[in-house]
Design an enzyme around this catalytic site. Sequence first.
Site, short mmCIF file in Angstrom:
data_model
loop_
_atom_site.label_atom_id
_atom_site.label_comp_id
_atom_site.label_asym_id
_atom_site.label_seq_id
_atom_site.Cartn_x
_atom_site.Cartn_y
_atom_site.Cartn_z
N ASP A 80 0.85 -1.20 0.00
CA ASP A 80 0.00 0.00 0.00
C ASP A 80 0.90 1.25 0.00
OD1 ASP A 80 -2.36 1.41 0.08
OD2 ASP A 80 -2.74 1.09 2.21
N ASP A 126 -8.88 4.00 -2.45
CA ASP A 126 -9.76 4.40 -1.36
C ASP A 126 -11.03 5.05 -1.90
OD1 ASP A 126 -7.74 3.44 0.18
OD2 ASP A 126 -6.93 5.40 0.73
#
Length: 842
Positions: free
Chosen positions: A448, A525
């Site tokens: 990430d 996201d």
Amino acid sequence: MLTQLLVLVILAISANAADHDMYHNCSRVDVCSQNRELERQERYQIILEGAVFSQGVASFRVQTTDGSENLGLNITAIEGNIFRVQIEETESSRYHIQDVLDGEPTVVNFDDVQLSLTSAEIFLGDKRAVVNVSPFSVEFYANDVLTLVIEGDRLTLENEELRHPFTVGVSFPQALHLYGLHEHADHLALRTTAPGGDDPYRIKTMDLTYFELFSTMAMYGAVPVLYGHGINATSGLFLHNAAEQWVEITNKDIGADAFFMVDSGALDIFIFLGPSTTDVVRQYTSLTGVAHLPPIWSLGYHQCRWGYADQQDVQTVIADLDTYDFPVDAIWLDIQHTQDMKFFTWNSENFSDPFDMLANLSSTHRYLVTLSDPHFKVEEGYFVYDEATANDYFIKNLDGTNYEDQCWPGTSSWMDYLNPAARDYYSSLYLYENWNGTTPTLGGIWNDMNEAAIFNEEIEKTFPYDVVHYGGVSNRDIHNMYGYLQTMATHKGLIDRDNGTLRPFILTRAHFSGSQRYAAFWTGDNTAEFGFVTISYSMCLNANLLGLVFCGNDVGGFFGDPSDELLQRFYQAGAWLPFFREHASQESERREPYLFSEEVQATIREAIKTRYAHLPVWYTLFYEHTRFGDPVIRPLFYHYPNDVELLEVDDQLLLGRNILVKAIGESEVTSVPIYFPGGEDEIWFSAQLDGTTFPGTGWTDIPVTIERIPVYYRLGSIIPTKQTSRPSTTDMRNDGYTLTVLLRNNDTAQGTVYNDDNLSFEYRDSQKYSYSDLFGTEEQVVISPIDESDNEEFLIVVDNIVVLTYNDDGTVVKNSYKHDVNGVPINQMKYEGKEPLVIILR
Ligand SMILES: *[C@@H]1O[C@H](CO)[C@@H](O)[C@H](O)[C@H]1NC(C)=O
Ligand SMILES: *[C@@H]1O[C@H](CO)[C@@H](O)[C@H](O)[C@H]1NC(C)=O
Ligand SMILES: *[C@@H]1O[C@H](CO)[C@@H](O)[C@H](O)[C@H]1NC(C)=O
Ligand SMILES: *[C@@H]1O[C@H](CO)[C@@H](O)[C@H](O)[C@H]1NC(C)=O
Ligand SMILES: *[C@@H]1O[C@H](CO)[C@@H](O)[C@H](O)[C@H]1NC(C)=O
Ligand SMILES: *[C@@H]1O[C@H](CO)[C@@H](O)[C@H](O)[C@H]1NC(C)=O
Ligand SMILES: *[C@@H]1O[C@H](CO)[C@@H](O)[C@H](O)[C@H]1NC(C)=O
Ligand SMILES: *[C@@H]1O[C@H](CO)[C@@H](O)[C@H](O)[C@H]1NC(C)=O
Ligand SMILES: *[C@@H]1O[C@H](CO)[C@@H](O)[C@H](O)[C@H]1NC(C)=O
């Protein structure tokens, strides 16, 4: 209290839009603002005299019109109807990226070269490149159709000490729409961007917090590939360059223009001459590679949250999913699993016994995936920090000190994955002996924040360009491939850890051309709003055309709390994307599916179980991707290229050729319009197998309920499924297949099915797999090897054959067979993998 509430409400509203002051628009970025309105004018001329044609490379001199500067133009012929165009100053310090192509492209000889006073024509089969002297352009023809032009009149190259920007215009004279330029949260068909309106599509990896729908803003991924799809020709290009770019698109009635404004690096463009979309996709994947087969469990359902608090939580969530009958294959741990945000450590309080946690998961046939980011806490005594500092493995400032800024652990430094030694070091951290508390049950790694994301709004939350990588390379030149390089090292780490036997599973947020070789990715996201359900289809379809097949979104929406209805729609749509994971922010309410009402649970359960039932379809398509380079999910135009009505349909997908799915991204709908493609002879059967069918004659309104989204099987196909519900993919191992045969009265149906050990590389290294053709009529089904196989354990065993026959009057007859015509159980018939097995049904 009231004021506090008000502040909260205001925050909640404004939170759902990207910060347009923090993220720069075109007018604030030099390469865009200075070039966007560049006039078309002749700035360069080709010198034909002295051109060299040798072994598949044509080299020309290029001069500025005032003769002040010399450049070179190379046109190289590459195997498979690909040309490569490189333009560069003869005295140049431009950076050339490495390690992105899947091996050196194979150069092939030209078939012929014809020179005139004004042009050079280079022939390659029925494809042709024409270099025009004045005005300078390079035209590409497929079967005498002009399909792509590199325009000289918007070509500029600047060779400064620190920057090497260039611009180039490309036109697609045949295109009805352009596709590509990943990653943007936009429609599949690229729209016109024009001065005064939207900014050009920006390509720069960055953490775009609260990304917005239908925007050209840069996101986590960067894949500078553009396809022009037309009825008469489809072509494409790949700009082999990892610097920031802005691309202006101008769509015309027929034809479209793209204007590339690139901040640095080399002008190195691969041209794909199709002629079909399938060919163009295969040409691109022939250069940048395909994904290897994923371990089967990674195609199951993933349960994730930022973050499961401790090992007891992990245990309870899995137990509850089992109690409430939700199949699941993996549970994920976010950054909280570490000690003080230090990667490659376990939190001593909350994850005190990782071996026990992994053993418990393993005993239920589940896997763990943990987060591992590229930033490292600046703290003496933290072994990674110490070792990387001692060996100069961190990214530097111009003055040679370690670059430091804020991220999850506080002050952090970033691993310099451009340095091969740093990559090797980072890979070694994944070895069992180096990361205590890990076993093969830690099946996957989640890379990430690797754009890289930095907690500094002054620099758009990503690297400033003046940080320095290995070899003195400026971040400006490699910015877009930083995350790619991390996944490359992670992949090697997982390969080495298991002695090359097991297929790694990696999920990455940042990605670049070729990332498919190392990792799956997700769209980042997203937000718990309806529009984010459908945008996942257009984004993952785009990615699938660009080789990045293993794509998914955060089911439920990362930010916010979905309504029950929205959560169900997220699950239903997500179950038909290649990567299927529920994920939520730390700020969001817990939302494991068993927490909802029985009705909601039933819908989600059906969505997940439908996914598991179709695993044989998914797995076979992933295999076919490795073999041919084809996308796993496909936009409608991929299989129906001549139907101009469907070129903009992007909330429907085809899973392979045969399954049509429509996402529902609206609240409280009772019917949805669905585009059925293929003409009146192409019949689509409801996947409920209730006998409902629709001809492929375009838009039809279909009634829907909350229970499920519309899914259809194509007439003429055989769909292999596994119908017994099990807690995990591993538990499905010994179940037989159900073959659903969809045919027209008196006609035939066809399909394929693939099987192997599900986990290892033996399919690739030792040909241990079975790949079979399925052929059916109303009377019989024939299973025959596509590749001969003596891998008995992988040969398919069929339990049940369901034949749906479509009659000309529109009626459907359904027959189900567990025995052949002589009463022999079908699952006892032995298929040897060499000769066809004929199952006579009646
Ligand atoms: C670009 O961003 C700046 C700063 O946020 C803003 O003032 C300006 O209006 C924006 N320009 C456009 C064309 O949106
Ligand atoms: C063209 O190819 C030649 C021979 O490989 C090489 O020396 C030259 O640098 C290349 N020029 C460009 C513009 O790529
Ligand atoms: C395709 O080519 C035909 C024949 O050249 C032409 O008539 C037609 O307009 C073209 N169609 C499109 C969509 O470009
Ligand atoms: C352990 O988890 C609890 C609950 O989430 C948290 O409050 C605590 O800070 C964690 N401990 C450590 C050492 O991170
Ligand atoms: C493993 O499972 C056992 C039995 O359910 C349980 O007592 C133990 O706490 C679990 N260990 C971990 C680390 O979750
Ligand atoms: C690895 O961790 C286990 C328990 O988590 C511990 O008992 C053992 O000493 C550790 N081994 C090393 C080499 O640190
Ligand atoms: C890898 O090979 C080494 C040496 O042969 C062996 O000790 C180890 O168990 C192997 N590891 C795995 C995961 O197969
Ligand atoms: C591989 O996994 C699939 C799905 O769980 C299963 O149907 C198949 O039998 C497995 N194959 C082997 C050889 O275990
Ligand atoms: C089926 O096909 C056979 C052979 O082609 C033909 O003789 C027969 O009439 C067809 N039957 C129907 C119902 O179409």
